[in-house]
Design a protein around this motif. Structure first.
Motif, PDB file in Angstrom:
ATOM      1  N   GLN A  66     -35.927  14.286 -22.348  1.00  0.00           N
ATOM      2  CA  GLN A  66     -37.277  13.712 -21.631  1.00  0.00           C
ATOM      3  C   GLN A  66     -37.075  11.859 -20.901  1.00  0.00           C
ATOM      4  O   GLN A  66     -37.050  11.797 -19.587  1.00  0.00           O
ATOM      5  CB  GLN A  66     -38.635  13.748 -22.127  1.00  0.00           C
ATOM      6  N   ASN A 118     -33.482  11.858 -18.732  1.00  0.00           N
ATOM      7  CA  ASN A 118     -34.137  12.289 -17.475  1.00  0.00           C
ATOM      8  C   ASN A 118     -34.980  11.762 -16.897  1.00  0.00           C
ATOM      9  O   ASN A 118     -34.707  11.275 -15.399  1.00  0.00           O
ATOM     10  CB  ASN A 118     -34.565  13.281 -17.142  1.00  0.00           C
ATOM     11  N   THR A 136     -32.580   8.195 -15.701  1.00  0.00           N
ATOM     12  CA  THR A 136     -32.014   8.243 -14.924  1.00  0.00           C
ATOM     13  C   THR A 136     -32.352   8.706 -13.769  1.00  0.00           C
ATOM     14  O   THR A 136     -31.928   8.337 -12.191  1.00  0.00           O
ATOM     15  CB  THR A 136     -31.149   9.566 -14.974  1.00  0.00           C
ATOM     16  N   HIS A 137     -33.388   8.834 -13.463  1.00  0.00           N
ATOM     17  CA  HIS A 137     -34.355   9.291 -12.410  1.00  0.00           C
ATOM     18  C   HIS A 137     -35.089   7.817 -11.706  1.00  0.00           C
ATOM     19  O   HIS A 137     -35.439   8.508 -10.101  1.00  0.00           O
ATOM     20  CB  HIS A 137     -35.584  10.585 -11.801  1.00  0.00           C
TER      21      HIS A 137
END
Length: 305
Positions: A63, A66, A69-70
């Protein structure tokens, strides 16, 4: 100057990385947003389905990866409550918060500069003592208390201004006064101290000796130099206003970024909280850099290393 700006911009990356990391783990431990979304009567199957769709059942490190990176491309996912991209919601509310902050800083300068000059030119007198006392009082008053008092007096009792909301200039008056009062007190004390120091300089006494009018000496020679530190601090105070807007917007139901953030924290809408904190942090960092640059521009003697 160019080297300094480049170095400061490179420092933004680790700073933002640390901030978004802290926000991720703080938000992660406050509770399960799915339970709040579905209610206490939701079945385990419904909870699992929603958690799977949001990726909340993935391992914590997955989590986090993710998320990171976003985050650095401005993608914080969709709001749990609004079902829209979180960053779009935050940017939609941002102009109202900036309007409130800009109005407050303008009001603060309009009040602070004359009062600071007035106090400095009457140093040690009744006027100086009154202005200094009012500055301490204004700085000591909490925003939420001042806002409530203004609502009771000017909105409820006198009906001069709306109680809450936005849409017209009248809705802006009480929140701007609430938010700008503490900033005005801070800038007033800075203007006074800067003016007191400069009025004792040799070149000011020389100007007096040449027979120049008092207003020319004060405003042309003294105030122009006293404004050097004031300009830099004003930029930093603007970033403080962004933080202070959280409480003020909640008191006046001003639909800006602050109210959105408070509501999202209450409802555990993690993507919106993360996006809002990211945007606020980015603005505060940018204002800090701008403050240093403005200090250099108004005073060529300062070197930015």
């Amino acid at each position: 100057m160019g080297y300094y700006i480049g170095r400061r911009l490179l420092e933004v990356i680790p700073t933002l990385f640390l901030i978004v990391t802290i926000v991720f783990f703080l938000v992660y431990i406050v509770g399960d947003p799915v339970t709040l979304m579905l209610g206490e009567n939701a079945t385990p199957e419904q909870v699992k389905a929603i958690r799977d769709s949001m990726g909340l059942n993935d391992p914590l490190l997955v989590q986090y990866w993710n998320y990171i990176t976003h985050a650095f491309v401005g993608d914080f996912g969709d709001s749990y409550q609004y079902r829209e991209p979180a960053m779009a919601i935050v940017l939609e509310r941002l102009p109202l918060t900036l309007t409130l902050a800009v109005g407050s800083i303008i009001l603060a300068l309009v009040i602070a500069i004359p009062l600071g000059v007035w106090a400095a030119t009457h140093r040690g007198g009744v006027i100086d003592n009154v202005v200094s006392s009012l500055s301490v009082l204004a700085k000591a008053m909490p925003n939420f208390w001042l806002g409530i008092m203004l609502i009771l007096l000017f909105a409820v009792t006198l009906s001069w201004f709306p109680v809450s909301g936005s849409g017209t200039w009248a809705h802006l008056v009480l929140p701007v006064i609430t938010l700008g009062t503490g900033t005005a007190a801070e800038i007033t004390r800075l203007v006074r101290s800067s003016m007191v120091e400069i009025l004792s300089q040799d070149y000011v006494r020389t100007a007096h000796g040449k027979g120049l009018r008092e207003s020319v000496v004060v405003f042309k020679h003294a105030l122009s130099n006293a404004f050097i530190p004031v300009a830099s601090i004003t930029v930093l105070q603007f970033s403080t206003l962004l933080g202070g807007a959280l409480v003020t917007e909640a008191v006046f139901a001003w639909p800006g970024l602050g109210q959105l953030l408070v509501k999202s924290v209450t409802q555990r809408d993690m993507p919106v909280v993360q996006a809002a904190v990211f945007v606020i942090a980015l603005m505060v960092i940018a204002l800090s850099i701008l403050s240093d640059i403005s200090f250099k521009l108004v005073d060529r003697r300062i070197k930015l290393d």
